[in-house]
Design an enzyme around this catalytic site. Structure first.
Site, PDB file in Angstrom:
ATOM      1  N   LYS A  38     -55.826  20.814 -39.348  1.00  0.00           N
ATOM      2  CA  LYS A  38     -55.761  20.615 -37.886  1.00  0.00           C
ATOM      3  C   LYS A  38     -55.805  19.128 -37.554  1.00  0.00           C
ATOM      4  O   LYS A  38     -55.001  18.620 -36.774  1.00  0.00           O
ATOM      5  CB  LYS A  38     -56.933  21.334 -37.211  1.00  0.00           C
ATOM      6  CG  LYS A  38     -57.169  20.936 -35.766  1.00  0.00           C
ATOM      7  CD  LYS A  38     -58.279  21.722 -35.113  1.00  0.00           C
ATOM      8  CE  LYS A  38     -59.670  21.149 -35.277  1.00  0.00           C
ATOM      9  NZ  LYS A  38     -59.985  19.970 -34.436  1.00  0.00           N
ATOM     10  N   ASN A  39     -56.780  18.439 -38.149  1.00  0.00           N
ATOM     11  CA  ASN A  39     -57.003  17.058 -37.728  1.00  0.00           C
ATOM     12  C   ASN A  39     -55.993  16.071 -38.297  1.00  0.00           C
ATOM     13  O   ASN A  39     -55.983  14.899 -37.917  1.00  0.00           O
ATOM     14  CB  ASN A  39     -58.451  16.646 -38.025  1.00  0.00           C
ATOM     15  CG  ASN A  39     -59.423  17.399 -37.123  1.00  0.00           C
ATOM     16  OD1 ASN A  39     -59.017  18.000 -36.118  1.00  0.00           O
ATOM     17  ND2 ASN A  39     -60.696  17.392 -37.475  1.00  0.00           N
ATOM     18  N   CYS A 133     -64.465  19.943 -28.128  1.00  0.00           N
ATOM     19  CA  CYS A 133     -65.821  20.509 -28.236  1.00  0.00           C
ATOM     20  C   CYS A 133     -66.826  19.583 -27.560  1.00  0.00           C
ATOM     21  O   CYS A 133     -66.688  18.361 -27.617  1.00  0.00           O
ATOM     22  CB  CYS A 133     -66.190  20.697 -29.702  1.00  0.00           C
ATOM     23  SG  CYS A 133     -65.204  21.956 -30.515  1.00  0.00           S
ATOM     24  N   ARG A 138     -68.559  12.137 -25.517  1.00  0.00           N
ATOM     25  CA  ARG A 138     -67.662  11.650 -26.574  1.00  0.00           C
ATOM     26  C   ARG A 138     -66.958  10.401 -26.042  1.00  0.00           C
ATOM     27  O   ARG A 138     -65.854  10.475 -25.499  1.00  0.00           O
ATOM     28  CB  ARG A 138     -66.681  12.755 -26.992  1.00  0.00           C
ATOM     29  CG  ARG A 138     -67.410  13.936 -27.618  1.00  0.00           C
ATOM     30  CD  ARG A 138     -66.483  15.032 -28.076  1.00  0.00           C
ATOM     31  NE  ARG A 138     -65.712  14.694 -29.246  1.00  0.00           N
ATOM     32  CZ  ARG A 138     -64.974  15.561 -29.923  1.00  0.00           C
ATOM     33  NH1 ARG A 138     -64.928  16.810 -29.548  1.00  0.00           N
ATOM     34  NH2 ARG A 138     -64.276  15.173 -30.971  1.00  0.00           N
ATOM     35  N   PRO A 139     -67.613   9.226 -26.169  1.00  0.00           N
ATOM     36  CA  PRO A 139     -67.064   7.997 -25.582  1.00  0.00           C
ATOM     37  C   PRO A 139     -65.732   7.597 -26.216  1.00  0.00           C
ATOM     38  O   PRO A 139     -65.441   7.976 -27.356  1.00  0.00           O
ATOM     39  CB  PRO A 139     -68.132   6.941 -25.899  1.00  0.00           C
ATOM     40  CG  PRO A 139     -68.909   7.495 -27.048  1.00  0.00           C
ATOM     41  CD  PRO A 139     -68.846   8.986 -26.936  1.00  0.00           C
ATOM     42  N   ILE A 140     -64.936   6.809 -25.466  1.00  0.00           N
ATOM     43  CA  ILE A 140     -63.694   6.277 -26.062  1.00  0.00           C
ATOM     44  C   ILE A 140     -63.653   4.748 -25.950  1.00  0.00           C
ATOM     45  O   ILE A 140     -62.595   4.147 -25.949  1.00  0.00           O
ATOM     46  CB  ILE A 140     -62.417   6.935 -25.482  1.00  0.00           C
ATOM     47  CG1 ILE A 140     -62.254   6.645 -23.995  1.00  0.00           C
ATOM     48  CG2 ILE A 140     -62.360   8.418 -25.767  1.00  0.00           C
ATOM     49  CD1 ILE A 140     -60.805   6.883 -23.529  1.00  0.00           C
ATOM     50  N   ASP A 141     -64.836   4.136 -25.871  1.00  0.00           N
ATOM     51  CA  ASP A 141     -64.885   2.680 -25.745  1.00  0.00           C
ATOM     52  C   ASP A 141     -64.199   1.968 -26.917  1.00  0.00           C
ATOM     53  O   ASP A 141     -63.583   0.915 -26.734  1.00  0.00           O
ATOM     54  CB  ASP A 141     -66.341   2.204 -25.613  1.00  0.00           C
ATOM     55  CG  ASP A 141     -67.197   2.653 -26.786  1.00  0.00           C
ATOM     56  OD1 ASP A 141     -67.360   3.879 -26.948  1.00  0.00           O
ATOM     57  OD2 ASP A 141     -67.670   1.804 -27.547  1.00  0.00           O
ATOM     58  N   GLN A 142     -64.275   2.544 -28.118  1.00  0.00           N
ATOM     59  CA  GLN A 142     -63.660   1.887 -29.278  1.00  0.00           C
ATOM     60  C   GLN A 142     -62.125   1.986 -29.233  1.00  0.00           C
ATOM     61  O   GLN A 142     -61.423   1.096 -29.705  1.00  0.00           O
ATOM     62  CB  GLN A 142     -64.184   2.490 -30.587  1.00  0.00           C
ATOM     63  CG  GLN A 142     -65.677   2.302 -30.775  1.00  0.00           C
ATOM     64  CD  GLN A 142     -66.082   0.833 -30.758  1.00  0.00           C
ATOM     65  OE1 GLN A 142     -65.555   0.013 -31.517  1.00  0.00           O
ATOM     66  NE2 GLN A 142     -66.997   0.476 -29.850  1.00  0.00           N
ATOM     67  N   ASP A 321     -68.106  18.158 -39.632  1.00  0.00           N
ATOM     68  CA  ASP A 321     -67.448  19.418 -39.264  1.00  0.00           C
ATOM     69  C   ASP A 321     -67.816  20.573 -40.204  1.00  0.00           C
ATOM     70  O   ASP A 321     -67.381  21.713 -39.988  1.00  0.00           O
ATOM     71  CB  ASP A 321     -65.923  19.235 -39.206  1.00  0.00           C
ATOM     72  CG  ASP A 321     -65.520  18.313 -38.059  1.00  0.00           C
ATOM     73  OD1 ASP A 321     -66.342  18.109 -37.146  1.00  0.00           O
ATOM     74  OD2 ASP A 321     -64.400  17.773 -38.086  1.00  0.00           O
ATOM     75  N   ILE A 343     -73.368  11.757 -36.799  1.00  0.00           N
ATOM     76  CA  ILE A 343     -72.128  11.521 -36.038  1.00  0.00           C
ATOM     77  C   ILE A 343     -72.257  12.040 -34.601  1.00  0.00           C
ATOM     78  O   ILE A 343     -72.024  11.313 -33.645  1.00  0.00           O
ATOM     79  CB  ILE A 343     -70.910  12.214 -36.713  1.00  0.00           C
ATOM     80  CG1 ILE A 343     -70.853  11.920 -38.217  1.00  0.00           C
ATOM     81  CG2 ILE A 343     -69.612  11.824 -35.997  1.00  0.00           C
ATOM     82  CD1 ILE A 343     -70.411  10.556 -38.616  1.00  0.00           C
ATOM     83  N   ARG A 412     -59.171  27.973 -31.812  1.00  0.00           N
ATOM     84  CA  ARG A 412     -58.660  26.616 -31.599  1.00  0.00           C
ATOM     85  C   ARG A 412     -58.353  25.924 -32.926  1.00  0.00           C
ATOM     86  O   ARG A 412     -57.469  25.070 -32.995  1.00  0.00           O
ATOM     87  CB  ARG A 412     -59.718  25.761 -30.870  1.00  0.00           C
ATOM     88  CG  ARG A 412     -59.737  25.899 -29.390  1.00  0.00           C
ATOM     89  CD  ARG A 412     -60.557  24.775 -28.799  1.00  0.00           C
ATOM     90  NE  ARG A 412     -60.331  23.549 -29.544  1.00  0.00           N
ATOM     91  CZ  ARG A 412     -61.251  22.642 -29.822  1.00  0.00           C
ATOM     92  NH1 ARG A 412     -62.476  22.799 -29.404  1.00  0.00           N
ATOM     93  NH2 ARG A 412     -60.946  21.564 -30.507  1.00  0.00           N
TER      94      ARG A 412
END
Ligand code: EPU
Length: 431
Positions: A38-39, A133, A138-142, A321, A343, A412
């Site tokens: 999936k990933n 999920c 779940r930040p996206i600053d990076q 996971d 994580i 999913r």
């Protein structure tokens, strides 16, 4: 093709209802062929947008997240053609709408990858709010740090994220945390930027390398020069190619854990054993016998399983996971286990459901302490994808009947999960 669902529901979903009944199965025994990752599939499908000609992507798992990604691509003008159940031709030539609405992005974490892909292809775009999920933030600053370093402006507004760049320039970026998503986004933006981009403290998961293999086949110039350093030299154009997605190490690991939790003997086929090393070493430490061949791994429990210490970490560490599935297993092992989640600090919410089955787990901050016991059937609510897999494993190993609600989370990310578990002896039916 028209705008009907790309994969029909019957191909994707095994249960008409969202509830399952699970009865004790005894030892699960048999062999399972692992589907595509999936990933890896999700970023590769989105990367196909960057090429000037069509790509053919094979070994795509028939799961809801892939369907949603194909729908997003189709929505922006890509022509999607199924060649067989696991292979799609993505023609990005007519893509002209760098916009993805909430309705689609809100269900999928991988929709963040559109930021990098839109910049690389259109120099601008807009995506709705990002789903996936819920691990409590779940930040996206990076992601933003990397894209901004290349000259992009990212603005969060009420309707989502708006991005633009008059031109993308290669840049040196050192990530503050190792992030799969930020690494993918930076690669997607850098691949057609001017000059060289150096990404330090980049993620090293096998699915990132699969994305790099795909893009290099399309004509990109991307090298991993150290385990956590990726260098991307921007190229003028990419041409689509044929690519086969790598097998899903998390799916494989989930079935191995199911085998161990029921004290059975399970073999997963079509997998790279090195991807599973952190898991297989831990299973051996707990008392399981593990046998690795060229493209398969088997697990067997000869006598007893004992508790262990576990800490999740970015690749090549123990994958987060597989953490919920391992806690389900540890709940049935002899003695004490301790799991440190580094994580996603809020990834222990599902333990409340295991506790309803009689599991002896205490959670403080990001550490779970588990004392092995016998689990009993219960009515359970699936909170997220991997937790759903963990609860199904626990239900197979428990005494008495369980009822699981919220199965759509599992659909999913796992292809034919119920069918595959049934094929090795699990007693699972629609409720
Ligand atoms: N982080 C930041 N800032 C960022 C990005 C991440 O602080 O800008 C932090 C996160 O809060 C987290 C850590 O960095 O603590 C790692 O997050 P990462 O960005 O690596 O996660 P992701 O890209 O959102 C992917 C997988 C997840 C998997 C994680 C970690 C996909 C589509 N998702 O998420 O998979 O848990 O990497 O390996 O690839 C799943 O498949 O069930 C799943 C949740």
């Amino acid at each position: 093709m028209g705008k009907e669902p790309i994969l029909c529901r019957s191909a994707l979903f095994e249960t008409a209802m969202n509830e399952l009944t699970v009865r004790p199965s005894g030892a699960l025994r048999g062999s399972i062929f692992v589907s595509g990752s999936k990933n890896a599939a999700l970023p590769i499908l989105i990367a196909a947008l960057l090429a000037d000609t069509p790509s053919v992507i094979g070994n795509l798992p028939a799961i809801r997240d892939v369907q949603l990604t194909l729908r997003i691509l189709q929505n922006m003008g890509c022509v999607i053609e199924p060649l067989d159940a696991a292979t799609y031709r993505i023609d990005p030539r007519h893509a002209n709408a760098p916009f993805a609405p909430d309705l689609l992005t809100g269900k999928l974490r991988a929709s963040t990858y559109l930021l990098g892909a839109y910049l690389g292809r259109f120099g601008r775009g807009c995506i709705g709010h990002i789903g996936g999920c819920d691990f409590g933030g779940r930040p996206i600053d990076q992601h933003i740090k990397a894209l901004s370093a290349m000259g992009a402006t990212v603005i969060e507004e009420e309707d989502g994220y708006h991005i633009s760049a008059s031109s993308l320039q290669g840049a040196s970026v050192k990530f503050d945390v190792v992030s799969v998503g930020a690494t993918v986004n930076a690669i997607l933006a850098a691949v057609r930027a001017k000059g060289e981009t150096c990404l330090e403290n980049a993620a090293a998961e096998p699915h990132i390398d699969d994305l790099i293999v795909y893009l290099n086949r399309c004509g990109a110039d991307i090298r991993r020069i150290a385990p956590n350093t990726v260098v991307v030299r921007g190229v003028e154009r990419l041409c689509g190619c044929r690519h086969t997605v790598i097998p899903d190490m998390i799916e494989a690991g989930t079935y191995l854990i199911a085998g161990a939790a029921t004290r059975g003997a399970v073999r997963v086929r079509g997998i790279s054993p090195t991807h599973l090393l952190p898991l297989t070493q831990k299973l051996e430490e707990m008392g399981a016998d593990v046998d690795c061949e060229e493209d398969s791994v088997s697990v067997f429990v000869p006598t007893r399983l004992y508790g262990a210490y576990l800490e999740t970490a970015p690749h090549p560490g123990f994958p987060t996971d597989l953490q919920p599935q391992m806690v389900a297993l540890m709940s049935t092992a002899l003695g004490y286990s301790r799991v440190c989640e580094t994580i996603w600090q809020h990834r222990f919410r599902y333990t409340e459901e295991l506790i309803r089955m009689g599991a002896k787990i205490t959670v403080k901050d990001h550490i779970a302490e588990v004392r092995g016991t016998c689990l009993s059937g219960a009515t359970l609510t699936v909170p997220d994808l991997r937790a759903g897999a963990a609860l199904l494993i626990a239900a197979c190993a428990a005494e008495g009947e369980s009822r699981l609600q919220g199965i759509e989370f599992i659909e999913r990310g796992y292809e034919n999960f119920v069918r595959k578990l049934r094929s090795i002896g699990a007693d699972i039916r629609p409720a």
